[in-house]
Design an enzyme around this catalytic site. Structure first.
Site, short mmCIF file in Angstrom:
data_model
loop_
_atom_site.label_atom_id
_atom_site.label_comp_id
_atom_site.label_asym_id
_atom_site.label_seq_id
_atom_site.Cartn_x
_atom_site.Cartn_y
_atom_site.Cartn_z
N GLU A 130 -22.15 44.33 -4.84
CA GLU A 130 -21.66 43.08 -4.26
C GLU A 130 -21.70 43.16 -2.74
O GLU A 130 -21.44 44.21 -2.15
CB GLU A 130 -20.23 42.79 -4.75
CG GLU A 130 -20.18 42.45 -6.23
CD GLU A 130 -18.81 42.02 -6.70
OE1 GLU A 130 -18.75 41.17 -7.61
OE2 GLU A 130 -17.79 42.53 -6.17
N CYS A 143 -20.35 42.03 4.99
CA CYS A 143 -19.82 43.29 4.48
C CYS A 143 -20.86 43.87 3.52
O CYS A 143 -21.09 43.33 2.44
CB CYS A 143 -18.49 43.06 3.79
SG CYS A 143 -17.71 44.58 3.17
N CYS A 150 -18.76 54.46 -6.44
CA CYS A 150 -18.17 55.31 -5.41
C CYS A 150 -17.58 56.55 -6.08
O CYS A 150 -17.14 56.49 -7.23
CB CYS A 150 -17.08 54.54 -4.66
SG CYS A 150 -16.43 55.39 -3.20
N CYS A 154 -10.19 56.19 -4.38
CA CYS A 154 -8.98 55.79 -3.66
C CYS A 154 -8.16 54.90 -4.59
O CYS A 154 -8.66 53.96 -5.19
CB CYS A 154 -9.34 55.04 -2.39
SG CYS A 154 -10.27 56.06 -1.20
N CYS A 157 -8.06 50.99 -4.42
CA CYS A 157 -9.35 50.32 -4.26
C CYS A 157 -10.01 50.08 -5.61
O CYS A 157 -10.20 51.01 -6.40
CB CYS A 157 -10.26 51.18 -3.37
SG CYS A 157 -11.90 50.47 -3.10
#
Length: 412
Positions: A130, A143, A150, A154, A157
């Site tokens: 995205e 962005c 990932c 975190c 997130c």
């Protein structure tokens, strides 16, 4: 006078595409590599691979550069100063395809989120990421994602709940910028969609933040090349002062980022104590706060004109006390910095709540009084899950929703 090249290159005379044509090593048999994301040397090498004589390559590379990064063309046919035979040779060997737009969502505040699809490149099936466009008065910020998924997990997130599939290639990183500019009408002769909320003047994509999916410094070489292309003054021409790379704290790569990229740096901080940051940003267990802040103090080019941004998500009852604010000021003493306070953006299954607005303002007042510019980043695109920490491929988001629904049924 328009230049043209009358060149017919038989297939038997064309050498294989070299490794420097970056998509090629990972492209399955029969899949053409993209010219998008290549620098001038890469374009010259691509031309060499289809038999363009050495004495012509520099000039022809400049032609391609102009069409790719100044005009933003989507096909070789649009290159009107390139001969028909040359267009055919290029189209036979390469592609200019921007990412496939699977979906576009538009928020009530004008924020746009695109779900882009890329070839598998070893991932087993096509992959999705995205990318978000945030229009504001006087600027438009894109962005950009650097990885599919990932590894950093975190805890606040949403992206961190999606496992890493693969790194994005330079073509795929630059491709997000080109696709956004094409869609918004930010290239010459391109039209802006009716009703689109965009800056009233100037570039529609004026800023790029590497804050999308993934950890940019775990894809360092590809991000470096992509940002070099994006910041070249004769092409996409984004000032390095308008490109910000956000890292969760990959300390060994921070000096290289300043020395080799020269872009603005943002640190995904979110806590002022190691024990809490170990939970919120688990990479802290490897690179604790004292090491991270030492790397920030030594960041090449750091000055009052080139401050580091420290991102701090506001989590109710977790990291939002005034004692936390005072410790944040103490930790950053001596670092030219600004602090972005980010109201937490909820997502399905999240264990956190956003801090109360009055508490966020008290926190901001204390930090501002200490001399730090600490704007409260107003949430944008929340209604389409486009805000900070909410990005995730639609396929993975649907899988998670299905798991949550199944869990709810099982517990009923």
């Amino acid at each position: 006078m328009a230049l043209s090249l009358d060149l017919t290159v038989p297939a038997s005379a064309r050498p294989r595409v070299p490794a420097a044509v970056l998509a090629a090593p990972l492209a399955p048999a029969g899949e053409k590599p993209s010219l998008i994301g290549l620098d001038r040397d890469g374009l010259a090498e691509a031309l060499a691979s289809i038999g363009v004589p050495e004495k012509q390559r520099r000039m022809r590379a400049s032609q391609l550069w102009h069409w790719l990064y100044v005009r933003g063309v989507a096909s070789f046919d649009a290159m009107n100063n390139v001969s028909r035979d040359m267009k055919t040779a290029l189209a036979d060997a390469f592609t200019l395809e921007a990412p496939e737009i699977v979906s576009e969502q538009i928020s009530v505040d004008g924020t746009r989120k695109w779900l882009f699809r890329f070839p598998a490149r070893g991932a087993g099936r096509p992959v999705e990421i995205e990318t978000v466009y945030i229009p504001e008065e006087g600027r438009g910020t894109l962005c950009v994602s650097s990885q599919v998924g990932c590894t950093l997990t975190c805890s606040f997130c949403h992206t961190g709940t999606q496992r890493l599939v693969r790194n994005l290639e330079p073509s795929e990183i630059v491709g997000q910028v080109i696709a956004a500019r094409q869609r918004l009408g930010d290239f010459p002769d391109a039209a802006t969609p009716a009703g689109a909320i965009v800056p009233s003047e100037g570039r529609l994509v004026s800023n790029v933040v590497m804050m999308g999916m993934g950890e940019p410094l775990y894809n360092f070489d590809n991000v470096r090349q992509a940002l070099a292309v994006a910041s070249d003054g004769d092409g996409l021409s984004l000032s390095k002062r308008r490109i910000t790379l956000s890292t969760s704290g990959v300390v060994p790569m921070i000096p290289k980022t300043g020395a080799e990229m020269g872009v603005m740096l943002a640190i995904s901080l979110h806590a002022v104590r190691d024990d809490l940051r170990d939970v919120l940003v688990p990479i802290n267990k490897k690179y604790p706060l004292d090491e991270l802040l030492a790397a920030c103090r030594a960041y090449p080019g750091l000055s009052n004109a080139r401050r580091i941004t420290f991102e701090y998500v506001m989590l109710k009852g977790i990291n939002d006390s005034l004692a936390d604010a005072r410790e944040l000021v103490r930790l950053l003493k001596g670092i030219p910095a600004k602090i972005n306070l980010i109201p937490f953006n909820p997502w399905p299954g999240s264990p956190y709540e956003c801090s109360d607005w009055d508490q966020i303002e008290r926190f901001a007042d204390l930090v501002n009084d200490a001399g730090y510019a600490s704007p409260i980043r107003t949430p944008r695109g929340r209604d389409i899950f486009a805000a900070c920490g909410q990005l995730k491929s639609e396929t993975e988001r649907m899988k998670k929703s299905e798991r949550l629904a199944a869990d709810a049924v099982a517990q009923a």
